[in-house]
Design a protein around this motif. Structure first.
Motif, PDB file in Angstrom:
ATOM      1  N   UNK A  93     146.870  56.636  48.537  1.00  9.60           N
ATOM      2  CA  UNK A  93     146.275  56.215  47.265  1.00  9.60           C
ATOM      3  C   UNK A  93     145.417  54.979  47.471  1.00  9.60           C
ATOM      4  N   UNK A  94     145.908  54.034  48.248  1.00  9.69           N
ATOM      5  CA  UNK A  94     145.118  52.829  48.517  1.00  9.69           C
ATOM      6  C   UNK A  94     143.840  53.174  49.278  1.00  9.69           C
ATOM      7  N   UNK A  95     143.926  54.131  50.215  1.00 11.26           N
ATOM      8  CA  UNK A  95     142.715  54.566  50.940  1.00 11.26           C
ATOM      9  C   UNK A  95     141.718  55.213  49.968  1.00 11.26           C
ATOM     10  N   UNK A  96     142.229  56.052  49.063  1.00 13.11           N
ATOM     11  CA  UNK A  96     141.345  56.702  48.078  1.00 13.11           C
ATOM     12  C   UNK A  96     140.692  55.646  47.193  1.00 13.11           C
ATOM     13  N   UNK A  97     141.453  54.628  46.786  1.00 16.42           N
ATOM     14  CA  UNK A  97     140.882  53.567  45.954  1.00 16.42           C
ATOM     15  C   UNK A  97     139.852  52.760  46.749  1.00 16.42           C
ATOM     16  N   UNK A  98     140.141  52.506  48.029  1.00 22.40           N
ATOM     17  CA  UNK A  98     139.169  51.775  48.865  1.00 22.40           C
ATOM     18  C   UNK A  98     137.852  52.526  48.957  1.00 22.40           C
ATOM     19  N   UNK A  99     137.907  53.848  49.094  1.00 26.87           N
ATOM     20  CA  UNK A  99     136.675  54.639  49.114  1.00 26.87           C
ATOM     21  C   UNK A  99     135.924  54.495  47.795  1.00 26.87           C
ATOM     22  N   UNK A 100     136.670  54.508  46.691  1.00 24.41           N
ATOM     23  CA  UNK A 100     136.071  54.338  45.370  1.00 24.41           C
ATOM     24  C   UNK A 100     135.369  52.986  45.269  1.00 24.41           C
ATOM     25  N   UNK A 101     136.036  51.922  45.726  1.00 26.09           N
ATOM     26  CA  UNK A 101     135.463  50.576  45.664  1.00 26.09           C
ATOM     27  C   UNK A 101     134.271  50.436  46.610  1.00 26.09           C
ATOM     28  N   UNK A 107     149.986  57.152  34.830  1.00 24.62           N
ATOM     29  CA  UNK A 107     149.630  56.412  33.634  1.00 24.62           C
ATOM     30  C   UNK A 107     150.386  56.897  32.422  1.00 24.62           C
ATOM     31  N   UNK A 108     149.870  56.554  31.266  1.00 22.32           N
ATOM     32  CA  UNK A 108     150.461  56.928  29.986  1.00 22.32           C
ATOM     33  C   UNK A 108     149.412  57.711  29.207  1.00 22.32           C
ATOM     34  N   UNK A 109     149.677  58.988  28.903  1.00 21.94           N
ATOM     35  CA  UNK A 109     148.659  59.780  28.201  1.00 21.94           C
ATOM     36  C   UNK A 109     148.317  59.237  26.817  1.00 21.94           C
ATOM     37  N   UNK A 110     149.154  58.383  26.272  1.00 22.01           N
ATOM     38  CA  UNK A 110     148.858  57.798  24.962  1.00 22.01           C
ATOM     39  C   UNK A 110     147.887  56.627  25.082  1.00 22.01           C
ATOM     40  N   UNK A 111     147.674  56.100  26.291  1.00 19.50           N
ATOM     41  CA  UNK A 111     146.787  54.955  26.481  1.00 19.50           C
ATOM     42  C   UNK A 111     145.699  55.236  27.508  1.00 19.50           C
ATOM     43  N   UNK A 112     146.063  55.240  28.774  1.00 21.37           N
ATOM     44  CA  UNK A 112     145.090  55.466  29.847  1.00 21.37           C
ATOM     45  C   UNK A 112     145.823  55.946  31.089  1.00 21.37           C
ATOM     46  N   UNK A 113     145.098  56.637  31.951  1.00 21.41           N
ATOM     47  CA  UNK A 113     145.704  57.171  33.165  1.00 21.41           C
ATOM     48  C   UNK A 113     144.640  57.365  34.229  1.00 21.41           C
ATOM     49  N   UNK A 114     145.108  57.571  35.438  1.00 21.01           N
ATOM     50  CA  UNK A 114     144.246  57.970  36.544  1.00 21.01           C
ATOM     51  C   UNK A 114     144.659  59.386  36.898  1.00 21.01           C
ATOM     52  N   UNK A 115     143.682  60.282  36.974  1.00 19.51           N
ATOM     53  CA  UNK A 115     143.968  61.637  37.418  1.00 19.51           C
ATOM     54  C   UNK A 115     143.306  61.831  38.773  1.00 19.51           C
ATOM     55  N   UNK A 116     143.858  62.752  39.531  1.00 24.39           N
ATOM     56  CA  UNK A 116     143.320  63.046  40.865  1.00 24.39           C
ATOM     57  C   UNK A 116     143.750  64.452  41.249  1.00 24.39           C
ATOM     58  N   UNK A 117     143.091  64.996  42.236  1.00 25.77           N
ATOM     59  CA  UNK A 117     143.571  66.235  42.825  1.00 25.77           C
ATOM     60  C   UNK A 117     144.443  65.829  44.002  1.00 25.77           C
ATOM     61  N   UNK A 118     145.355  66.712  44.442  1.00 19.94           N
ATOM     62  CA  UNK A 118     146.282  66.321  45.506  1.00 19.94           C
ATOM     63  C   UNK A 118     145.579  65.722  46.704  1.00 19.94           C
ATOM     64  N   UNK A 119     146.171  64.674  47.186  1.00 21.72           N
ATOM     65  CA  UNK A 119     145.626  63.996  48.351  1.00 21.72           C
ATOM     66  C   UNK A 119     145.814  62.505  48.366  1.00 21.72           C
ATOM     67  N   UNK A 120     145.547  61.717  47.396  1.00 23.45           N
ATOM     68  CA  UNK A 120     144.763  61.980  46.188  1.00 23.45           C
ATOM     69  C   UNK A 120     143.271  61.908  46.477  1.00 23.45           C
ATOM     70  N   UNK A 121     142.513  62.708  45.751  1.00 24.96           N
ATOM     71  CA  UNK A 121     141.057  62.724  45.866  1.00 24.96           C
ATOM     72  C   UNK A 121     140.452  62.796  44.482  1.00 24.96           C
ATOM     73  N   UNK A 122     139.225  62.395  44.360  1.00 24.15           N
ATOM     74  CA  UNK A 122     138.468  62.439  43.104  1.00 24.15           C
ATOM     75  C   UNK A 122     139.186  61.681  41.981  1.00 24.15           C
ATOM     76  N   UNK A 123     139.550  60.422  42.268  1.00 24.17           N
ATOM     77  CA  UNK A 123     140.193  59.587  41.256  1.00 24.17           C
ATOM     78  C   UNK A 123     139.283  59.449  40.041  1.00 24.17           C
ATOM     79  N   UNK A 124     139.888  59.537  38.866  1.00 29.85           N
ATOM     80  CA  UNK A 124     139.126  59.412  37.628  1.00 29.85           C
ATOM     81  C   UNK A 124     139.991  58.710  36.590  1.00 29.85           C
ATOM     82  N   UNK A 125     139.473  57.654  35.993  1.00 33.32           N
ATOM     83  CA  UNK A 125     140.187  56.957  34.918  1.00 33.32           C
ATOM     84  C   UNK A 125     139.866  57.663  33.615  1.00 33.32           C
TER      85      UNK A 125
END
Length: 196
Positions: A15-23, A160-178
């Motif tokens: 997850x940290x690697x996926x976030x690093x790619x995003x950043x 996350x919390x579907x009532x507020x905000x969440x991060x979704x991804x496909x397994x891996x994780x890949x394609x992080x989306x807030x």
């Protein structure tokens, strides 16, 4: 691929690697889009022939737009990190999803439904309002998506919390989306949900 069993999604090295790619993509975009805009502007000034304006107008406008859009990429990346540091990954197999076709959702906006955390028999609709990074998801959630593309989002990781905000991804994780909850889609308070 099941998500790792960690107290929070951020504790997972993948997850940290996926976030690093995003950043890193946000940093590269913050450098390249303004540079491309400035380069096109300089080239246009050097050419200074009236008919060349039409050749440069669309690229200049697009690079200018992307220069200002990069702020949203930065905000999204840091918001994702905040959410990932507080919530573990959960797995949802084939969550209900689509593009438009539900009350209050404009055509072209992708959406997913997840169980309400306090009332699992209730569903919470989360809409992808931001087009930042949503093109990949939108191309796979609609009814007209090809089966091979739909299969890519059959399993969704959710933190996350579907009532507020969440991060979704496909397994891996890949394609992080807030994905965040807008007031118009926010579920009823817990007491109202239980009474329904």
């Amino acid at each position: 691929m099941p998500p790792p069993n960690h107290p929070t999604a951020w504790d997972d090295p993948a997850t940290r690697r996926a976030w690093n790619r995003l950043a890193i993509c946000a940093v590269i975009g913050q450098i390249l889009w303004p540079a491309a805009w400035a380069g096109l502007l300089v080239w246009y000034v050097i050419m200074s022939i009236a008919w060349t304006l039409w050749l440069f107008f669309v690229p200049l406008a697009y690079t200018f737009y992307r220069t200002f859009l990069q702020v949203a990429y930065w905000r999204g990346a840091f918001r994702a990190r905040r959410i990932l540091r507080h919530h573990p990954w959960q797995v949802y197999e084939a969550p209900e999803s689509g593009i438009g076709n539900i009350p209050g959702v404009r055509n072209g906006y992708a959406w997913l439904r997840f169980p309400h955390p306090e009332a699992p028999d209730q569903q919470v609709t989360m809409v992808m309002h931001s087009h930042v990074r949503s093109v990949w998801w939108g191309g796979r959630l609609g009814k007209r998506a090809k089966p091979a593309r739909k299969a890519e989002v059959r399993t969704v990781w959710f933190a996350g919390d579907p009532c507020l905000a969440a991060v979704i991804a496909v397994p891996g994780p890949r394609h992080l989306y807030v994905i965040d909850q807008r007031p118009s889609y926010r579920p009823a308070p817990t007491s109202e949900v239980r009474d329904a």
